[in-house]
Design a protein around this motif. Structure first.
Motif, PDB file in Angstrom:
ATOM      1  N   ALA A 132      -5.600  -5.228  -5.208  1.00 33.09           N
ATOM      2  CA  ALA A 132      -4.912  -4.176  -5.930  1.00 33.09           C
ATOM      3  C   ALA A 132      -5.717  -2.873  -5.914  1.00 33.09           C
ATOM      4  N   ALA A 133      -5.009  -1.771  -6.147  1.00 30.97           N
ATOM      5  CA  ALA A 133      -5.646  -0.460  -6.253  1.00 30.97           C
ATOM      6  C   ALA A 133      -5.707  -0.030  -7.712  1.00 30.97           C
ATOM      7  N   VAL A 134      -6.846   0.546  -8.096  1.00 27.46           N
ATOM      8  CA  VAL A 134      -7.059   1.024  -9.460  1.00 27.46           C
ATOM      9  C   VAL A 134      -7.522   2.473  -9.390  1.00 27.46           C
ATOM     10  N   LEU A 135      -7.032   3.301 -10.313  1.00 27.65           N
ATOM     11  CA  LEU A 135      -7.448   4.695 -10.396  1.00 27.65           C
ATOM     12  C   LEU A 135      -8.121   4.943 -11.737  1.00 27.65           C
ATOM     13  N   VAL A 136      -9.297   5.554 -11.715  1.00 26.46           N
ATOM     14  CA  VAL A 136     -10.006   5.961 -12.929  1.00 26.46           C
ATOM     15  C   VAL A 136     -10.114   7.480 -12.939  1.00 26.46           C
ATOM     16  N   LEU A 178      -0.849  10.683  -5.823  1.00 29.56           N
ATOM     17  CA  LEU A 178      -1.866   9.696  -5.434  1.00 29.56           C
ATOM     18  C   LEU A 178      -1.463   8.309  -5.933  1.00 29.56           C
ATOM     19  N   VAL A 179      -1.060   8.238  -7.201  1.00 33.70           N
ATOM     20  CA  VAL A 179      -0.655   6.948  -7.789  1.00 33.70           C
ATOM     21  C   VAL A 179       0.502   6.342  -7.000  1.00 33.70           C
ATOM     22  N   LYS A 180       1.459   7.177  -6.639  1.00 34.68           N
ATOM     23  CA  LYS A 180       2.623   6.678  -5.901  1.00 34.68           C
ATOM     24  C   LYS A 180       2.261   6.277  -4.478  1.00 34.68           C
ATOM     25  N   GLN A 181       1.567   7.160  -3.767  1.00 35.32           N
ATOM     26  CA  GLN A 181       1.284   6.917  -2.357  1.00 35.32           C
ATOM     27  C   GLN A 181       0.328   5.760  -2.134  1.00 35.32           C
ATOM     28  N   ARG A 182      -0.600   5.553  -3.041  1.00 36.60           N
ATOM     29  CA  ARG A 182      -1.586   4.471  -2.902  1.00 36.60           C
ATOM     30  C   ARG A 182      -1.185   3.221  -3.671  1.00 36.60           C
TER      31      ARG A 182
END
Length: 378
Positions: free
Chosen positions: A76-80, A203-207
């Protein structure tokens, strides 16, 4: 030789003093526009720019680094997000600590340490806030910027009398016009601040980011503090994480993202994307209205006798003793919370996992100080 009058000497001395002050202020002002260095650790596999997701930001003060820590293994991808409000330093320092230490074992971690890059170039007027603070590391001091809650007016001005949130029509005080955390999901044709949040949303959508964690601080008297604020879709995730955080020795509460307050990251990213949107708040006395002198010591050490009195008087809900609430503790909360949110995501049975390695525990940061886990620089 004719004697020079005393008034001439006085005038010359004043001119020299004024020149020295101008030089000092010029150097200080210019330093606000220079990003403090970040030293990518072994887990960083790429450094992108927010303009990669919103090209309209390229060449502006809204463009900012996106650090990519890709394990090389599916997950999974996580964004901070750190630095949404640059006068909330624990989020910035926690994001930098992730960049310099984290080595994901599965999945990919994205970290934006200066989400509102423009707001790092100014300070809040009439607050008497320091422009910098330092953290001691084994190899010397690291300097960090203490910025503003809002976008620099050089980049967006004037503020409207009433701020109208673009997608909901909600009206707020015009002072919120430059607040990054009132501008989601943003707009490519909106204000400077809205264009920044549009880039983050893209970014949230594309990744296909599965978890978003926005790092914040608030005054000790604020009701939502030492808390995880979660979109309704992320309440289960936050609840699981909070139980493990409490087992590590910290009090933490869960707050539901309000449905009637728009523009916040946890509300709009949760509504407009598939991410599980959360926000974390720690208690920072340098932001409070009950504080004494505001300086770098208060930012880092978190010691304030007036908050001790306020706690005894029942005016502050969080525990506040003579030991204060130091930056070490606040950063430790954020890092532990990020790790536990990722662990909870895995424990809830999601097929794609995100495992973060290389990070100190809550107790290790409390014992050793966050400086132990920051690069001494070059």
């Amino acid at each position: 030789m004719k004697k020079i009058p005393k008034r001439i000497w006085t005038a010359a001395a004043l001119c020299l003093l004024a020149a020295a002050v101008c030089v000092y202020l010029g150097v200080t002002f210019s330093s606000m526009w220079k990003d403090q260095p970040i030293y990518p650790g072994p887990g960083v596999t790429a450094v992108e720019m927010l303009s990669d997701y919103n090209p309209g930001l390229k060449g502006t003060h809204g463009d900012t680094e996106v650090y990519v820590l890709d394990s090389g293994k599916p997950g999974a991808a996580v964004l901070v997000l750190g630095g949404t409000h640059p006068n909330e330093p624990s989020g910035v320092v926690a994001a930098v600590a992730l960049i310099e230490n984290c080595q994901p074992k599965t999945g990919v971690l994205y970290v934006i340490p200066r989400a509102n890059h423009s707001a790092f170039t100014c300070t809040d007027p009439q607050e008497g806030a320091p422009m910098f603070f330092t953290i001691s590391t084994p190899g010397g001091d690291r300097t960090f910027r203490f910025g503003s809650r809002a976008t620099n007016p050089i980049d967006q001005w004037p503020d409207s009398d009433v701020y109208v949130h673009r997608t909901s029509g909600q009206t707020l005080s015009g002072s919120e016009t430059r607040n990054l955390n009132r501008a989601y999901p943003g707009s490519n044709s909106g204000t400077f601040t809205e264009r920044v949040t549009y880039g983050i949303t893209e970014l949230v959508k594309q990744r296909d980011v599965k978890i978003t964690v926005d790092l914040h601080e608030a005054s000790p008297e604020y009701t939502t503090v030492n808390a995880i604020v979660a979109h309704q879709d992320a309440i289960e995730l936050a609840s699981w994480a909070s139980m493990d955080m409490q087992m590590e020795g910290m009090n933490i509460s869960i707050e539901a993202s309000p449905t009637n307050l728009h523009g916040l990251s946890h509300r709009e990213l949760g509504d407009f994307t598939d991410t599980l949107a959360t926000l974390m708040e720690t208690a920072n006395p340098s932001q409070g209205r009950l504080r004494g002198r505001t300086n770098a010591d208060l930012v880092v050490k978190g010691v304030d006798k007036y908050y001790v009195r306020a706690r005894k008087a029942g005016s502050v809900t969080v525990e506040f003793t003579e030991a204060g609430i130091p930056l070490d503790e606040r950063v430790a909360r954020h890092i532990c919370g990020i790790v536990q949110l990722c662990n909870a995501y895995n424990e809830l049975g999601n097929q794609e996992t995100i495992e973060l390695g290389g990070l100190p525990s809550y107790q290790e940061i409390l014992t050793n100080g966050i400086g132990r886990y920051l690069s001494p620089g070059k």
